[in-house]
Design an enzyme around this catalytic site. Sequence first.
Site, PDB file in Angstrom:
ATOM      1  N   ALA A 278       6.464   7.783  10.907  1.00  7.41           N
ATOM      2  CA  ALA A 278       5.874   9.085  11.190  1.00  7.41           C
ATOM      3  C   ALA A 278       5.130   9.530   9.938  1.00  7.41           C
ATOM      4  O   ALA A 278       5.414   9.061   8.834  1.00  7.41           O
ATOM      5  CB  ALA A 278       6.967  10.075  11.559  1.00  7.41           C
TER       6      ALA A 278
ATOM      7  N   GLU B  90      14.063   5.828   6.339  1.00  7.89           N
ATOM      8  CA  GLU B  90      14.121   7.290   6.273  1.00  7.89           C
ATOM      9  C   GLU B  90      15.127   7.791   5.242  1.00  7.89           C
ATOM     10  O   GLU B  90      14.957   8.848   4.650  1.00  7.89           O
ATOM     11  CB  GLU B  90      14.484   7.871   7.661  1.00  7.89           C
ATOM     12  CG  GLU B  90      13.400   7.721   8.717  1.00  7.89           C
ATOM     13  CD  GLU B  90      13.518   6.437   9.517  1.00  7.89           C
ATOM     14  OE1 GLU B  90      14.139   5.458   9.036  1.00  7.89           O
ATOM     15  OE2 GLU B  90      12.969   6.406  10.641  1.00  7.89           O
TER      16      GLU B  90
ATOM     17  N   GLY C 136       9.492   5.432  12.180  1.00  3.92           N
ATOM     18  CA  GLY C 136       8.969   5.646  13.529  1.00  3.92           C
ATOM     19  C   GLY C 136       8.176   4.450  14.039  1.00  3.92           C
ATOM     20  O   GLY C 136       8.084   4.235  15.252  1.00  3.92           O
TER      21      GLY C 136
ATOM     22  N   GLU D 159      10.716   2.185  15.357  1.00  2.00           N
ATOM     23  CA  GLU D 159      11.244   2.813  16.578  1.00  2.00           C
ATOM     24  C   GLU D 159      10.255   2.690  17.737  1.00  2.00           C
ATOM     25  O   GLU D 159      10.657   2.488  18.888  1.00  2.00           O
ATOM     26  CB  GLU D 159      11.579   4.284  16.285  1.00  2.00           C
ATOM     27  CG  GLU D 159      12.769   4.397  15.336  1.00  2.00           C
ATOM     28  CD  GLU D 159      13.008   5.819  14.840  1.00  2.00           C
ATOM     29  OE1 GLU D 159      14.168   6.234  14.794  1.00  2.00           O
ATOM     30  OE2 GLU D 159      12.038   6.511  14.488  1.00  2.00           O
TER      31      GLU D 159
HETATM   32  N1  DAK Z   1       3.184   8.768   6.211  1.00  2.00           N
HETATM   33  C1  DAK Z   1       2.044   9.167   5.635  1.00  2.00           C
HETATM   34  N2  DAK Z   1       1.272   8.376   4.867  1.00  2.00           N
HETATM   35  C2  DAK Z   1       1.676   7.118   4.673  1.00  2.00           C
HETATM   36  C3  DAK Z   1       2.869   6.625   5.259  1.00  2.00           C
HETATM   37  C4  DAK Z   1       3.633   7.506   6.073  1.00  2.00           C
HETATM   38  N3  DAK Z   1       4.749   7.118   6.719  1.00  2.00           N
HETATM   39  N4  DAK Z   1       3.014   5.335   4.881  1.00  2.00           N
HETATM   40  C5  DAK Z   1       1.955   5.037   4.112  1.00  2.00           C
HETATM   41  N5  DAK Z   1       1.151   6.108   3.990  1.00  2.00           N
HETATM   42  C6  DAK Z   1      -0.102   6.222   3.233  1.00  2.00           C
HETATM   43  C7  DAK Z   1       0.178   6.271   1.743  1.00  2.00           C
HETATM   44  O1  DAK Z   1       0.505   7.583   1.352  1.00  2.00           O
HETATM   45  C8  DAK Z   1      -1.162   5.818   1.179  1.00  2.00           C
HETATM   46  O2  DAK Z   1      -2.060   6.895   1.277  1.00  2.00           O
HETATM   47  P1  DAK Z   1      -3.018   7.280   0.014  1.00  2.00           P
HETATM   48  O3  DAK Z   1      -2.121   7.443  -1.120  1.00  2.00           O
HETATM   49  O4  DAK Z   1      -3.923   6.060  -0.102  1.00  2.00           O
HETATM   50  O5  DAK Z   1      -3.731   8.506   0.480  1.00  2.00           O
HETATM   51  C9  DAK Z   1      -1.595   4.781   2.205  1.00  2.00           C
HETATM   52  O6  DAK Z   1      -0.864   5.040   3.385  1.00  2.00           O
HETATM   53  C10 DAK Z   1      -1.288   3.346   1.758  1.00  2.00           C
HETATM   54  O7  DAK Z   1       0.088   3.301   1.426  1.00  2.00           O
HETATM   55  P2  DAK Z   1       0.622   2.713   0.030  1.00  2.00           P
HETATM   56  O8  DAK Z   1      -0.388   2.898  -1.043  1.00  2.00           O
HETATM   57  O9  DAK Z   1       1.963   3.286  -0.179  1.00  2.00           O
HETATM   58  O10 DAK Z   1       0.700   1.161   0.394  1.00  2.00           O
HETATM   59  P3  DAK Z   1       1.689   0.087  -0.221  1.00  2.00           P
HETATM   60  O11 DAK Z   1       1.220  -1.211   0.347  1.00  2.00           O
HETATM   61  O12 DAK Z   1       1.813   0.218  -1.700  1.00  2.00           O
HETATM   62  O13 DAK Z   1       3.135   0.426   0.381  1.00  2.00           O
HETATM   63  C11 DAK Z   1       4.678   0.986   2.210  1.00  2.00           C
HETATM   64  C12 DAK Z   1       3.364   0.290   1.766  1.00  2.00           C
HETATM   65  C13 DAK Z   1       4.744   0.911   3.726  1.00  2.00           C
HETATM   66  C14 DAK Z   1       5.873   0.235   1.620  1.00  2.00           C
HETATM   67  C15 DAK Z   1       4.673   2.456   1.696  1.00  2.00           C
HETATM   68  O14 DAK Z   1       3.461   3.045   2.092  1.00  2.00           O
HETATM   69  C16 DAK Z   1       5.792   3.255   2.255  1.00  2.00           C
HETATM   70  O15 DAK Z   1       6.933   3.165   1.792  1.00  2.00           O
HETATM   71  N6  DAK Z   1       5.495   4.102   3.274  1.00  2.00           N
HETATM   72  C17 DAK Z   1       6.461   5.008   3.843  1.00  2.00           C
HETATM   73  C18 DAK Z   1       7.425   4.288   4.756  1.00  2.00           C
HETATM   74  C19 DAK Z   1       8.453   5.236   5.334  1.00  2.00           C
HETATM   75  O16 DAK Z   1       9.248   5.848   4.596  1.00  2.00           O
HETATM   76  N7  DAK Z   1       8.468   5.370   6.663  1.00  2.00           N
HETATM   77  C20 DAK Z   1       9.396   6.247   7.346  1.00  2.00           C
HETATM   78  C21 DAK Z   1       8.797   7.611   7.486  1.00  2.00           C
HETATM   79  S1  DAK Z   1       9.875   8.783   8.296  1.00  2.00           S
HETATM   80  C22 DAK Z   1      10.383  11.969  15.224  1.00  2.00           C
HETATM   81  C23 DAK Z   1       9.915  10.717  15.501  1.00  2.00           C
HETATM   82  C24 DAK Z   1       9.858   9.778  14.500  1.00  2.00           C
HETATM   83  C25 DAK Z   1      10.240  10.108  13.215  1.00  2.00           C
HETATM   84  C26 DAK Z   1      10.716  11.363  12.950  1.00  2.00           C
HETATM   85  C27 DAK Z   1      10.783  12.302  13.943  1.00  2.00           C
HETATM   86  N8  DAK Z   1      10.478  12.960  16.239  1.00  2.00           N
HETATM   87  C28 DAK Z   1      10.112  12.578  17.628  1.00  2.00           C
HETATM   88  C29 DAK Z   1      10.831  14.293  15.973  1.00  2.00           C
HETATM   89  C30 DAK Z   1      10.096   9.110  12.184  1.00  2.00           C
HETATM   90  C31 DAK Z   1      10.231   9.356  10.870  1.00  2.00           C
HETATM   91  C32 DAK Z   1       9.698   8.390   9.913  1.00  2.00           C
HETATM   92  O17 DAK Z   1       9.124   7.388  10.283  1.00  2.00           O
END
Ligand code: DAK
Length: 259
Positions: free
Chosen positions: A67, A133, A110, A113
Amino acid sequence: MAPEFIIVHPQVLPHIAHIQLNRPQELNALNLQLMLELRDALRALDEDEQVRCIVLSGNEKAFAAGADIKQMAGKTAIDMYNTDQFSTWDAIKKIKKPIIAAVSGFALGGGCELAMLCDMIVASETAKFGQPEIKIGVMPGAGGTQRLTRAVGKALAMEMVLTGKFITAEEALRAGLINRVVPPDLFLSEAFRLAETIAQQSPLAVKMAKEAVLRAFDSTLEEGLHFERKNFYLLFASDDQKEGMQAFIEKRTPVFTGK
Ligand code: DAK
């Protein structure tokens, strides 16, 4: 209005639709608009009589990295309650036609998921699955603790959810999370190949069989068997059952119409 964050090909191959998540700069992070566009596209394809199977992909680098954290970061519990994002996910869960996730690169949070919400997963060797998360102070919210646990078992699910560790496509295959792993340049064509095999079957039988398999997650064995039996009986009211069995007897390929 054309969607902004997804690309839809209703007939990428005969009877097969393809939806591509398309926010490459953000690794296909699932913002609210993208999820609404995805829901609407899937509903339209579910109603399109020409479509029998749907393939959902991202790009080579990411299926979806979760997400949109930037969109969620400042939200309050009441904001989350009022936007009721779960209704979008619930609507996707109700799609009757089979959906195959074609995953390359990151399928996180997400994104993982969403892949698990699909019916099958074809992955590139580069795929990485995870529920990270916990590292941003929350926990999975769209099925990660439930679907992952049912797919891979308690030990691995607990480790992934509590540590945020990613698993590779090979590990995901061994754990039973995905259907197959292919070289990076083949993940999409392999998903289409699987979709083609499904599209050759009776679309009615496919939908009812999908419904019955999913029922296994929500019911006792007895209830599930009862549900299966009802759908099995119901298919004897279809032209496709007559055609399928007659074609077998006549040693020819059946022509299914979904009627
Ligand atoms: N959200 C927003 N931006 C994201 C992102 C994300 N989840 N993942 C990556 N990006 C963005 C980065 O901020 C970066 O943007 P800029 O800095 O260039 O503006 C760009 O994508 C490239 O990412 P990186 O520079 O970080 O790329 P790397 O190759 O170095 O790293 C990575 C890739 C996937 C390991 C890293 O980006 C990362 O850790 N991303 C976050 C992964 C994460 O924590 N995902 C879980 C998020 S929480 C719901 C439904 C679903 C959910 C919640 C509620 N409801 C129905 C209510 C789900 C929640 C989640 O998924």
